[in-house]
Write a protein that holds these residues in place. Structure first.
Motif, PDB file in Angstrom:
ATOM      1  N   ASP A 254      35.056 -46.829 -45.499  1.00  0.00           N
ATOM      2  CA  ASP A 254      33.950 -47.391 -45.937  1.00  0.00           C
ATOM      3  C   ASP A 254      33.015 -46.441 -46.746  1.00  0.00           C
ATOM      4  N   ASN A 255      32.985 -44.968 -46.523  1.00  0.00           N
ATOM      5  CA  ASN A 255      32.175 -44.149 -47.145  1.00  0.00           C
ATOM      6  C   ASN A 255      32.221 -44.164 -48.621  1.00  0.00           C
ATOM      7  N   PHE A 256      30.776 -44.352 -49.230  1.00  0.00           N
ATOM      8  CA  PHE A 256      30.657 -44.483 -50.540  1.00  0.00           C
ATOM      9  C   PHE A 256      31.166 -45.956 -51.003  1.00  0.00           C
ATOM     10  N   THR A 257      31.082 -46.808 -50.154  1.00  0.00           N
ATOM     11  CA  THR A 257      31.400 -48.282 -50.686  1.00  0.00           C
ATOM     12  C   THR A 257      30.300 -49.200 -50.179  1.00  0.00           C
ATOM     13  N   TYR A 258      30.552 -50.253 -50.789  1.00  0.00           N
ATOM     14  CA  TYR A 258      29.452 -51.441 -50.139  1.00  0.00           C
ATOM     15  C   TYR A 258      30.200 -52.847 -50.905  1.00  0.00           C
ATOM     16  N   PRO A 259      30.052 -53.892 -50.039  1.00  0.00           N
ATOM     17  CA  PRO A 259      29.296 -53.989 -48.901  1.00  0.00           C
ATOM     18  C   PRO A 259      29.525 -53.107 -47.608  1.00  0.00           C
ATOM     19  N   ARG A 260      28.257 -52.932 -47.003  1.00  0.00           N
ATOM     20  CA  ARG A 260      28.329 -51.816 -45.833  1.00  0.00           C
ATOM     21  C   ARG A 260      27.392 -52.697 -44.407  1.00  0.00           C
ATOM     22  N   TYR A 261      27.805 -51.735 -43.371  1.00  0.00           N
ATOM     23  CA  TYR A 261      27.176 -52.455 -42.243  1.00  0.00           C
ATOM     24  C   TYR A 261      27.025 -51.440 -41.271  1.00  0.00           C
ATOM     25  N   ALA A 262      26.385 -50.374 -41.641  1.00  0.00           N
ATOM     26  CA  ALA A 262      26.002 -49.023 -40.933  1.00  0.00           C
ATOM     27  C   ALA A 262      24.675 -49.078 -40.421  1.00  0.00           C
ATOM     28  N   LEU A 263      24.235 -48.434 -39.122  1.00  0.00           N
ATOM     29  CA  LEU A 263      23.180 -48.206 -38.942  1.00  0.00           C
ATOM     30  C   LEU A 263      22.868 -46.913 -38.904  1.00  0.00           C
ATOM     31  N   ASP A 264      22.721 -46.330 -40.165  1.00  0.00           N
ATOM     32  CA  ASP A 264      22.592 -44.768 -40.308  1.00  0.00           C
ATOM     33  C   ASP A 264      21.082 -44.253 -40.257  1.00  0.00           C
ATOM     34  N   ILE A 265      20.654 -44.231 -38.740  1.00  0.00           N
ATOM     35  CA  ILE A 265      19.247 -43.700 -38.620  1.00  0.00           C
ATOM     36  C   ILE A 265      19.146 -42.952 -37.540  1.00  0.00           C
ATOM     37  N   ALA A 266      18.044 -42.093 -37.660  1.00  0.00           N
ATOM     38  CA  ALA A 266      17.698 -41.353 -36.223  1.00  0.00           C
ATOM     39  C   ALA A 266      16.147 -41.035 -36.435  1.00  0.00           C
ATOM     40  N   PHE A 267      15.717 -40.715 -35.602  1.00  0.00           N
ATOM     41  CA  PHE A 267      14.328 -40.520 -35.583  1.00  0.00           C
ATOM     42  C   PHE A 267      13.953 -39.139 -34.553  1.00  0.00           C
ATOM     43  N   LEU A 630      28.516 -57.155 -39.618  1.00  0.00           N
ATOM     44  CA  LEU A 630      29.092 -56.268 -38.695  1.00  0.00           C
ATOM     45  C   LEU A 630      30.019 -56.728 -37.906  1.00  0.00           C
ATOM     46  N   TYR A 631      29.570 -57.796 -37.101  1.00  0.00           N
ATOM     47  CA  TYR A 631      30.511 -58.518 -36.287  1.00  0.00           C
ATOM     48  C   TYR A 631      31.712 -59.159 -36.881  1.00  0.00           C
ATOM     49  N   ALA A 632      31.615 -59.570 -37.893  1.00  0.00           N
ATOM     50  CA  ALA A 632      32.648 -60.000 -38.984  1.00  0.00           C
ATOM     51  C   ALA A 632      33.758 -59.294 -39.288  1.00  0.00           C
ATOM     52  N   PRO A 642      38.269 -47.567 -37.803  1.00  0.00           N
ATOM     53  CA  PRO A 642      37.128 -47.065 -37.560  1.00  0.00           C
ATOM     54  C   PRO A 642      36.165 -48.540 -37.726  1.00  0.00           C
ATOM     55  N   TRP A 643      36.411 -49.569 -37.510  1.00  0.00           N
ATOM     56  CA  TRP A 643      35.999 -50.881 -37.285  1.00  0.00           C
ATOM     57  C   TRP A 643      35.484 -51.443 -36.091  1.00  0.00           C
ATOM     58  N   THR A 644      35.912 -50.623 -34.984  1.00  0.00           N
ATOM     59  CA  THR A 644      35.400 -50.933 -33.626  1.00  0.00           C
ATOM     60  C   THR A 644      34.036 -51.265 -33.607  1.00  0.00           C
ATOM     61  N   LEU A 645      33.830 -52.510 -32.855  1.00  0.00           N
ATOM     62  CA  LEU A 645      32.120 -52.843 -32.605  1.00  0.00           C
ATOM     63  C   LEU A 645      31.718 -52.003 -31.677  1.00  0.00           C
ATOM     64  N   PRO A 646      30.556 -51.080 -32.010  1.00  0.00           N
ATOM     65  CA  PRO A 646      29.875 -50.393 -31.261  1.00  0.00           C
ATOM     66  C   PRO A 646      29.699 -51.053 -29.764  1.00  0.00           C
ATOM     67  N   PRO A 647      29.554 -50.162 -28.739  1.00  0.00           N
ATOM     68  CA  PRO A 647      29.581 -50.883 -27.218  1.00  0.00           C
ATOM     69  C   PRO A 647      28.324 -51.606 -27.357  1.00  0.00           C
ATOM     70  N   ARG A 651      27.657 -55.508 -26.176  1.00  0.00           N
ATOM     71  CA  ARG A 651      27.036 -55.944 -24.984  1.00  0.00           C
ATOM     72  C   ARG A 651      25.992 -56.978 -25.340  1.00  0.00           C
ATOM     73  N   GLN A 652      25.065 -56.859 -26.416  1.00  0.00           N
ATOM     74  CA  GLN A 652      24.024 -57.549 -26.969  1.00  0.00           C
ATOM     75  C   GLN A 652      24.148 -58.738 -27.887  1.00  0.00           C
ATOM     76  N   ARG A 653      25.596 -58.870 -28.097  1.00  0.00           N
ATOM     77  CA  ARG A 653      25.718 -59.931 -29.036  1.00  0.00           C
ATOM     78  C   ARG A 653      25.092 -60.994 -28.957  1.00  0.00           C
ATOM     79  N   ASP A 654      24.790 -61.789 -27.918  1.00  0.00           N
ATOM     80  CA  ASP A 654      23.987 -62.878 -27.594  1.00  0.00           C
ATOM     81  C   ASP A 654      22.294 -63.036 -27.976  1.00  0.00           C
ATOM     82  N   SER A 655      21.993 -61.475 -28.025  1.00  0.00           N
ATOM     83  CA  SER A 655      20.506 -61.170 -27.904  1.00  0.00           C
ATOM     84  C   SER A 655      20.342 -60.589 -29.493  1.00  0.00           C
TER      85      SER A 655
END
Length: 739
Positions: A254-267, A630-632, A642-647, A651-655
């Motif tokens: 998926d690198n250098f593609t779109y549509p994308r579903y990445a949470l590529d953030i850090a603080f 992301l879920y789809a 590499p499309w495994t749902l992050p743990p 866990r928080q699917r319903d939230s």
């Protein structure tokens, strides 16, 4: 996933030869391991005709007119395009707005961008930019790259070793002083050296007087020089990073593609020098929880690494015919070796994870750029733009003196095509082939030993002589598989880029041998890897060199002599190119002034664009994606890597609110180095964070085209939704939204 200046940590990796430098400032690329012999098609020696554009592009250029955006929209803060913004968007920022935005933006370490997002030093960047820090704070018990990290309190934050943040606080023009240093010099090398020395003096004076970090930045290929003074923040501590599977969801496919579903953030958080008190950062970006709508103006501030848009057609053809194909073949081999190592087990995978990420990222970037270089329309647009520029120069009394610069640069590219392949392939350190390096050093050392100290080549002069002797006489194990792989690569490249009759190729190959067969023969029959044998030769003295029949030693000796002869020639021709590029820049100023942006230099820029869909795969790519996607995507690939749902997301699917935007695209101009750049609106509020470009944007390295190229960003609403309802990072959310 844009990320320039990747750290290369594996001990066998080294920098590429200087001959692989592009026409624009570039960083060294990782070396690689061998592709199969059939993967690299046979090539004849590059010739002058390699600089001739394809006839199809020449024909297409006749019907094209420049758009005015060929050089992109990476504007410097000292020359913001106020008239252009007003006419295009009705946007008229004042000096206070520009200063606030500049001071809220920071350069992240040596390769990324970031921004302050709270008054207490909180900094937002990409997960892939923070990965080195995340690796460094991981423990034997917890791999925070895989598990994610969150410091709920200041006391839980972890120091990122060696990380710093640079805030641009002052800009001053030093063009006259730098240019004057080269005036009156006899040759190109002397001019370039004098100007570089003067720039270094200016930096040192600035640092001594201000206590700041100072950098003289060459813009417009050296036609202008600005002194940038930075405030440096250190130490820096890690605050939050999602697990790798969320930050790099979709992996390399998926690198250098779109549509994308990445949470590529850090603080992370900037601290005062003691590390006890967070830095006070009154200039910071407020958070827009709703984000930007389609067709809305957004701006990106960051530090794009390098682009090559000011190069001439002949320089473009040098990239097309030699440099980019060469680098791609190198990176393909590197990826193969690292994948083989990673497949050996979890420990091996972790050891090479960052290197594999770097190589895959670079390979996709260079491959996409090479595709652009081979695109008829891109080359045609370049031809049309250059023809228009040359016409303007010919018609301008102030610029006419530079009319010969294109012919001069063509002549230089011809010389580079003659030198580059032999220089690179005579460099034994090109791919880390240790037996070749030892053979070359041994031959060079024995030759130098017969000479007076004053006559020895620089590589064997002074303290270097004793250092080379120490290396040659010290025992050391060379893993057999690694030695064979690196030797095969160097030979595969030699077979592809040297003509059959070249002396170096004849020294490396027996008639009819493949690279694999030649590598196996050389390693099997050579004693170069035997430290006792090397010690014996050195003890016997320089006269023994002519009696040695070892095939690898003979090849190494030829490589040493070729490299020693060609390297000064390469430095001379690139110095000459630097001078001609500066003349090209003066022609540009004479015609356009500063109304066009300079190429990227890993310094702060601001780029404008709009959130926009684009034609894609026979349909239309949406302006945004949502958490639904992301879920789809995980479900559609049956939760396979590499499309495994992050743990945490499982866990928080319903939230989680599924319709919240996660990623979006805009027409802004970015490149490597922009990773971590904030995406802001007219009010200087965060609406997202840039983390990639789509595959259609990669050829923008050479000419900007906003028709289909897009910046890919994480949406501000998606970031908050993830922090609140997936990671339960309430303290971080409160700080971001100002509570």
């Amino acid at each position: 996933m844009w990320h320039r200046h990747e750290r290369v940590r594996a001990r066998w990796l080294i920098a590429l030869s200087t001959a692989l430098m592009s026409c624009a400032p570039a960083t060294s690329a990782p070396v690689v391991t061998p592709p199969p012999a059939e993967a690299t098609p046979p090539r004849t020696e590059p010739t002058v005709s390699a600089l001739a554009p394809p006839e199809a592009s020449v024909r297409a250029a006749r019907s094209l007119s420049p758009s005015g955006l060929e050089l992109g929209t990476m504007w410097t803060f000292e020359n913001p395009p106020l008239d252009y913004w007003r006419e295009r968007y009705g946007f008229t920022p004042d000096a206070a707005w520009l200063e606030h935005v500049r001071l809220s933006s920071v350069r992240y370490g040596q390769g990324c961008s970031a921004s302050f997002v709270s008054p207490e030093g909180l900094v937002m960047t990409n997960h892939h930019c923070a990965r080195q820090c995340i690796e460094d704070v991981s423990t034997a018990d917890v791999d925070y790259v895989e598990a994610g990290f969150y410091a709920a309190t200041r006391g839980d934050e972890r120091v990122c070793p060696n990380l710093f943040l640079d805030q641009l606080v002052e800009i001053s023009d030093v063009t006259a002083r730098v240019s004057a240093a080269g005036a009156g010099m006899a040759g190109s090398e002397q001019i370039a050296q004098a100007m570089a020395a003067e720039a270094e003096r200016i930096e040192q004076e600035c640092a001594q007087q201000s206590g700041s970090t100072c950098q003289v930045v060459p813009l417009y290929q050296g036609g202008q020089h600005q002194l940038y003074r930075y405030r440096r923040y250190a130490p820096v501590k890690l605050v939050f990073a999602p697990e790798l599977q969320a930050g790099f969801f979709g992996g390399d496919p998926d690198n250098f593609t779109y549509p994308r579903y990445a949470l590529d953030i850090a603080f992370v958080r900037a601290y005062e020098g003691s590390g006890a008190t967070p830095a006070a950062t009154p200039h910071h970006f407020e958070w827009d929880a709703g984000g930007a709508a389609e067709n809305e103006l957004v701006l990106i501030t960051g530090n794009p690494g390098s682009t090559s848009r000011l190069i001439t057609v002949s320089q473009l053809m040098y990239e097309r015919s030699y440099r980019h194909p060469f680098v791609v073949s190198l990176l393909e081999g590197q990826r193969r070796m690292l994948q083989q190592i990673a497949a050996q087990g979890p420990e091996q995978e972790r050891a090479v994870r960052e290197d594999l990420f770097s190589v895959e990222n670079s390979l996709k970037a260079y491959g996409g750029q090479l595709g652009g270089l081979r695109d008829t329309l891109l080359v045609a647009r370049k031809i049309a733009w250059e023809a228009d520029f040359r016409r303007r120069v010919a018609e301008s009394a102030a610029a006419r003196q530079y009319a010969d610069v294109w012919d001069e640069l063509t002549r230089i590219q011809e010389r580079k095509l003659e030198i580059s392949p032999v220089l690179n392939l005579s460099n034994p350190a090109l791919v880390g082939a240790q037996h070749l390096t030892l053979a070359s050093q041994l031959a060079g050392f024995l030759t130098a030993a017969a000479l007076p100290e004053a006559d020895r080549p620089p590589a064997y002069a002074g303290d270097r002589f004793a250092e080379v002797q120490r290396v040659l006489t010290s025992p050391g194990d060379i893993p057999e598989a690694q030695a064979l792989a690196s030797m095969q690569l160097q030979l595969a490249l030699a077979a592809a880029w040297l003509p059959p009759e070249h002396p170096l190729r004849r020294a490396l190959f027996m008639p009819g041998e493949t690279p694999e067969q030649a590598a196996q023969r050389l390693l099997r029959t050579s004693r170069v890897g035997d430290v006792v044998w090397r010690q014996t030769l050195i003890a016997a003295g320089a006269t023994v060199a002519d009696t040695i029949s070892d095939p690898l030693f003979r090849a190494g000796g030829l490589m040493d002599s070729l490299y020693s002869a060609l390297l000064p020639q390469w430095r001379a021709v690139t110095a000459e190119e630097t001078v001609q590029r500066q003349r090209l820049a003066r022609a540009l100023f004479a015609v356009y002034g500063t109304q066009l942006p300079p190429d990227a230099t890993f310094t702060l820029r601001i780029s404008d664009g709009i959130v926009s869909r684009y034609p894609y795969n026979g349909t239309v790519a949406p302006p945004k994606t949502t958490i639904y996607g992301l879920y789809a995507r995980a479900a559609e690939f049956e939760n396979q890597d590499p499309w495994t749902l992050p743990p945490a997301w499982a866990r928080q699917r319903d939230s989680v609110a599924m319709d919240v935007p996660l990623n979006f695209v805009a027409t802004n101009d970015i490149t490597g180095g922009n990773s971590g750049s904030p995406v802001i609106d007219r009010e200087a509020r965060v609406v997202g964070i840039a983390f990639d470009g789509n595959i259609e944007q990669l050829p923008n390295e050479f000419l900007f085209d906003p028709a289909r190229g897009r910046t890919v960003a994480v949406h501000s609403a998606g970031i908050l939704e993830a922090l609140r309802n997936v990671y339960r990072a309430e303290a971080l959310v409160a700080e971001l939204v100002g509570r």
